[in-house]
Design a protein around this motif. Structure first.
Motif, PDB file in Angstrom:
ATOM      1  N   ALA A  13       0.799  -1.410   0.249  1.00  7.13           N
ATOM      2  CA  ALA A  13      -0.077   0.499   0.024  1.00  7.13           C
ATOM      3  C   ALA A  13       0.960   1.493  -0.019  1.00  7.13           C
ATOM      4  O   ALA A  13       0.552   2.362  -1.292  1.00  7.13           O
ATOM      5  CB  ALA A  13      -0.901   0.226   1.461  1.00  7.13           C
ATOM      6  N   VAL A  14       1.768   1.430   1.243  1.00  8.32           N
ATOM      7  CA  VAL A  14       2.751   2.887   1.340  1.00  8.32           C
ATOM      8  C   VAL A  14       3.158   2.420  -0.302  1.00  8.32           C
ATOM      9  O   VAL A  14       3.051   3.685  -0.821  1.00  8.32           O
ATOM     10  CB  VAL A  14       3.274   2.611   2.966  1.00  8.32           C
ATOM     11  CG1 VAL A  14       4.258   3.656   2.255  1.00  8.32           C
ATOM     12  CG2 VAL A  14       2.115   2.852   3.118  1.00  8.32           C
ATOM     13  N   CYS A  78       9.086  -0.809   3.110  1.00  8.55           N
ATOM     14  CA  CYS A  78       7.702  -0.085   3.365  1.00  8.55           C
ATOM     15  C   CYS A  78       7.794  -1.764   3.487  1.00  8.55           C
ATOM     16  O   CYS A  78       5.920  -1.877   3.279  1.00  8.55           O
ATOM     17  CB  CYS A  78       7.875   0.115   1.716  1.00  8.55           C
ATOM     18  SG  CYS A  78       8.242   2.353   1.352  1.00  8.55           S
ATOM     19  N   GLN A 105       8.415   2.741   7.432  1.00 13.99           N
ATOM     20  CA  GLN A 105       7.423   1.956   8.414  1.00 13.99           C
ATOM     21  C   GLN A 105       6.597   2.218   9.847  1.00 13.99           C
ATOM     22  O   GLN A 105       7.450   3.355  10.461  1.00 13.99           O
ATOM     23  CB  GLN A 105       8.259   0.798   8.484  1.00 13.99           C
ATOM     24  CG  GLN A 105       8.541   0.089   7.417  1.00 13.99           C
ATOM     25  CD  GLN A 105      10.076  -0.502   7.413  1.00 13.99           C
ATOM     26  OE1 GLN A 105      11.091  -0.570   8.328  1.00 13.99           O
ATOM     27  NE2 GLN A 105       9.122  -2.567   8.125  1.00 13.99           N
TER      28      GLN A 105
END
Ligand SMILES: NC(=O)C1=CN([C@@H]2O[C@H](COP(=O)(O)OP(=O)(O)OC[C@H]3O[C@@H](n4cnc5c(N)ncnc54)[C@H](OP(=O)(O)O)[C@@H]3O)[C@@H](O)[C@H]2O)C=CC1
Ligand SMILES: CC(C)(CO)C(=O)C(=O)O
Length: 327
Positions: A13-14, A78, A105
């Protein structure tokens, strides 16, 4: 650094949202992810959207081969916290010594894990202040506002990582910001247990009281440990539990900015439980419970939330009420 090559290590996602905006802005980006991502992007391209109407498409290289790390000037880590050790090992094996390694993170221990595996390298902490959900077919959606903060260091990292739609700030003392983010991340588990969207959960006073109780325990524990906390929010950290405990009518008026989220937004822990993956509850609530133990402080609400998430990870679908968690 002119036109540095950026490798997103663990593109979910990120990583896809950040990497997608950077690629759309013309940066050279490689997304290191799983095979499903490579197939999705090959079939549909990569689209990043957000709550404010942003919509960009990009075509970064996507690979599931860790050898792409060898081309990195900047590595953006990530992965979820449980995968940091393995990713650190791959970076140590593949990435050039001079590559800057940035953890985007949640949690306060990932930078230490990376530094232990990457001695002599420039490893920096970071903090992503917004929420991103993967919608399938190469679409990644940012559902809340927020900035990225990275640790101050050599070079112009913040400038390199800025792109239209992506605000990046460099700070001295990223550890305090990461602790502040951890205080906010105590919400992730509550959101998962509520079964509601973030927006709807925030309108239920019982769930807000659970959030507030956890945050008060967390702030007290960090205070007892003598550790500075900088909560990345519009209100000061100490005031957030107080605001959350207000009756809903008053909360709606005073905390209107908190409610500016997409109606369907849910925290990243919901995605883990839905996919049957290990969550980051040990890195969030677990951190508070452990530190509380060291400093002789009780953290009963965080401890109960941990148990509840542990049961959910084990496949038990018990329905928890706020009262179960508060008493
Ligand atoms: N999502 C959000 O809104 C936010 C998340 N964060 C934090 O950012 C971090 C990442 O979160 P998020 O993006 O949601 O996580 P995701 O699970 O969506 O993305 C991580 C991806 O990395 C993959 N991965 C893990 N190990 C490897 C490997 N060795 N090689 C290639 N791919 C790998 C994972 O695959 P697999 O699952 O198969 O292992 C997964 O697809 C977490 O610490 C989270 O707390 C911070 C702010 C907001
Ligand atoms: C929702 C948010 C931004 C804060 O809890 C988050 O960090 C997440 O979903 O992991």
């Amino acid at each position: 650094m002119t036109q540095p090559r950026i490798v997103v290590a663990g593109a979910g996602a990120v990583g896809c949202f950040v990497g997608g905006l950077l690629a759309a802005a013309g940066r050279e980006v490689v997304l290191l992810g799983r095979g499903w991502l490579r197939d999705e992007v090959a079939a549909h391209g990569l689209t990043c959207t957000d709550f404010s109407g942003l919509a960009v498409t990009a075509a970064p290289e996507v690979s599931d081969d860790p050898a792409v790390l060898a081309r990195a000037d900047i590595v953006l880590v990530c992965v979820k916290s449980g995968a940091t050790g393995e990713m650190a090992r791959l970076i140590a094996e593949q990435a050039p010594m001079q590559a800057v390694v940035v953890s985007l993170q949640n949690g306060v221990r990932n930078v230490d894990v990376l530094r232990r595996a990457l001695p002599g390298r420039d490893v920096r902490g970071g903090m992503v202040g917004f929420n991103v959900v993967g919608l399938g077919e190469g679409r990644f959606h940012r559902s809340t506002s927020g900035e990225i903060v990275v640790a101050f260091g050599d070079g112009d990292l913040a400038e390199t990582l800025e792109a239209p739609g992506l605000v990046v700030e460099e700070v001295v003392g990223i550890e305090a910001v990461q602790r502040g983010k951890l205080i906010l991340n105590l919400t992730n588990a509550v959101n998962a247990l509520s079964g509601l969207s973030l927006h709807d959960m925030l309108l239920v006073r019982g769930w807000r009281r659970v959030m507030a109780a956890q945050m008060s325990e967390g702030l007290a524990v960090f205070r007892a440990a003598g550790l500075e906390v900088a909560v990345p929010a519009k209100a000061p950290g100490w005031a957030i539990p107080w605001i959350l405990r207000l009756p809903t009518g008053l909360f709606r008026r005073i905390a209107a900015p908190m409610l500016v989220v997409d109606p369907q937004a849910r925290t990243s822990m919901v995605a883990d439980l839905t996919a049957g993956r290990r969550t980051e509850v040990d890195e969030f609530q677990g951190e508070i419970v452990r530190l509380g133990g060291v400093h002789g402080l009780e953290t009963p609400v965080n401890a109960r939330v941990m148990i509840a998430i542990g049961e959910a990870e084990g496949g038990r679908n018990r329905v928890w009420t706020p009262e179960d968690l508060l008493t």
